[in-house]
Write an enzyme that holds these catalytic residues in place. Structure first.
Site, PDB file in Angstrom:
ATOM      1  NE  ARG A  65      20.131  51.050  31.031  1.00  0.00           N
ATOM      2  CZ  ARG A  65      21.099  51.954  31.038  1.00  0.00           C
ATOM      3  NH1 ARG A  65      20.816  53.243  31.089  1.00  0.00           N
ATOM      4  NH2 ARG A  65      22.363  51.576  30.983  1.00  0.00           N
ATOM      5  CE  LYS A  68      39.313  55.374  21.965  1.00  0.00           C
ATOM      6  NZ  LYS A  68      39.015  56.712  22.468  1.00  0.00           N
ATOM      7  N   GLY A 105      26.353  48.408  26.971  1.00  0.00           N
ATOM      8  CA  GLY A 105      25.472  48.972  25.954  1.00  0.00           C
ATOM      9  C   GLY A 105      25.655  48.363  24.568  1.00  0.00           C
ATOM     10  N   GLY A 114      28.175  51.208  32.094  1.00  0.00           N
ATOM     11  CA  GLY A 114      29.308  51.538  32.965  1.00  0.00           C
ATOM     12  C   GLY A 114      29.312  50.732  34.256  1.00  0.00           C
TER      13      GLY A 114
HETATM   14  C1  3PG Z   1      24.185  54.433  31.861  1.00  0.00           C
HETATM   15  O1  3PG Z   1      23.488  54.664  30.872  1.00  0.00           O
HETATM   16  O2  3PG Z   1      25.227  53.780  31.817  1.00  0.00           O
HETATM   17  C2  3PG Z   1      23.662  54.875  33.197  1.00  0.00           C
HETATM   18  O3  3PG Z   1      22.410  55.459  33.061  1.00  0.00           O
HETATM   19  C3  3PG Z   1      24.635  55.815  33.859  1.00  0.00           C
HETATM   20  O4  3PG Z   1      24.788  56.992  33.123  1.00  0.00           O
HETATM   21  P1  3PG Z   1      26.083  57.895  33.335  1.00  0.00           P
HETATM   22  O5  3PG Z   1      27.220  57.151  32.703  1.00  0.00           O
HETATM   23  O6  3PG Z   1      25.789  59.201  32.672  1.00  0.00           O
HETATM   24  O7  3PG Z   1      26.315  58.021  34.820  1.00  0.00           O
END
Ligand code: 3PG
Ligand code: MG
Length: 400
Positions: A38, A199, A350, A373
């Protein structure tokens, strides 16, 4: 008119205070960054603005401190890695609003870069409170959002600021917004989606949306166990969500491809003894930890029939060899077709990025998103508030 403005549309940034929303929420261990992807992706925006003479003020969250100061979630350790990535010094301010940042920003020279403390140390960030947003907005003349991976959050620094200041997408944001629509909005068909991971329950909306729009939906990872259980197979000690069998049944159709064979073992441990079996051969004492070779050759065959693939989630317990084999082989098959120019491939999430890095194919996919997310919400077909807020509107902000 373009759907959003970019750095090209911000002409006179010299001498301007530019608030750059980055996502420096990167994996760290003992104060050291363990995955700098990132940071590397967002460095060009900060570097370019600094080179063009802007005074660059970097905003980010880190982890989930819940609106209070949590020292272990400070952004301070990120200042040096960020400086290394942009090739310039990066100052640090102990807060993101108030006297400290006001004074520090007041003494910045053109081309200087400062990183402000975790925006989530204030409750106003996640609540998108107007008083907090105004306090942030007062620190800058322009707002650049380069944090696609946080764009699913309607927070002050990801959404609110775009409503108060003249705004634009940074280079990394623009790149995500350029590549992702080529997959779901206007894909070259046939279109295949690969969805893996543990999941079903966390990906129901992803699966439902993809099942409606793709031509082939390949299911892998532990979530495939729930689909197999829904078809009446015994899955032994495998990770499974028995309460989601009905959901799985609703998603199953002629488009859905489930594992043909499985790698099973008594325990999830490095180099545990394992065997390959058909779905109807799992013993009560065994757990499913990967897909087998027949599944992979069938995957490679189907891959040759599609033009576009979008991938989220590993096929197996790839962190624990030998249960990485299915994921690695599948990733390499995608990489090969992509290298040969036969496939447009996009991956995100991720775990997925970690799996592709493990397979050594990070640079062989057409595009790898840095979002977790936010990538999932995009796969659900949702509008991300941080992206929506970047659409041009007629606002007069300070400095304009
Ligand atoms: C992530 O790592 O997916 C983003 O930085 C968002 O983080 P969060 O899920 O804590 O909002
Ligand atoms: Mg997260």
């Amino acid at each position: 008119m373009a759907a959003y403005r970019t750095l090209d549309d911000l002409r006179d940034v010299a001498g301007k205070r530019v608030l750059v929303r980055a996502d420096l929420n990167v994996p760290m261990k003992n104060g050291v960054v363990t995955d700098a992807l990132r940071i590397e992706r967002q460095a060009p925006t900060i570097r370019e603005l600094a080179e063009r003479g802007a005074r660059v003020i970097v905003l980010s969250h880190f982890d989930r401190p819940g609106g209070k100061v949590v020292p272990s979630m400070s952004l301070r350790p990120l200042a040096v890695p960020l400086a290394e990535a942009i090739g310039r010094p990066v100052a640090f301010a102990k807060d993101c609003i108030g006297e400290g940042p006001i004074a520090a920003i007041g003494s910045m020279q053109d081309g200087d870069v400062i990183l402000l403390e975790n925006t989530r140390f204030h409750t106003g960030e996640e609540k998108n409170e107007i008083a907090f947003t105004k306090a942030l907005a007062g620190l800058g003349d322009l707002y650049v959002n380069d944090a696609f991976s946080a764009a699913h959050r309607a927070h002050a620094s990801t959404e609110g600021l775009a409503c108060l200041l003249p705004s634009a997408a940074g280079r990394a944001m623009a790149s995500e917004l350029f590549h992702l629509p080529k997959v779901l909005e206007s894909p070259e068909r046939p279109l295949m989606a690969v969805v893996g991971g543990a999941k079903i329950s966390s990906k129901i909306d992803v699966l439902t949306h993809l099942a409606a729009i793709v031509d082939v939906l390949v299911i892998g990872g532990a979530m495939a166990n729930t689909f197999l259980a829904a078809q009446g197979y015994q899955v032994g000690k495998s990770l499974v969500e028995l309460d989601q069998r009905e959901t799985a049944r609703k998603i199953i159709s002629s488009k859905v491809v489930l594992p043909r064979d499985l790698v099973v073992a008594q325990e999830l441990a490095p180099n545990a003894r394992s065997r390959i079996t058909a779905p109807d051969g799992v013993d009560q004492s065994e757990m499913i930890l990967d897909v087998g070779p027949r599944t992979i050759s069938e995957f490679a065959r189907q891959l040759k029939t599609v033009k576009t693939v979008v991938w989220n989630g590993p096929f197996g317990a790839f962190e624990t060899p030998p249960f990485d084999r299915g994921t690695v082989a599948a990733a390499q098959a995608v990489a090969e077709q992509t290298r040969e120019g036969k496939l447009l491939s996009v991956a995100g999430g991720g775990d997925t990025v970690a799996a592709l890095a493990h397979a050594g194919v990070m640079n062989d996919f057409s595009y790898v998103s840095t979002a977790g997310g936010a990538f999932l919400e995009w796969l659900e077909g949702r509008t991300l508030p941080g992206v929506a807020a970047l659409r041009p509107r007629s606002i007069e902000g300070p400095g304009r």
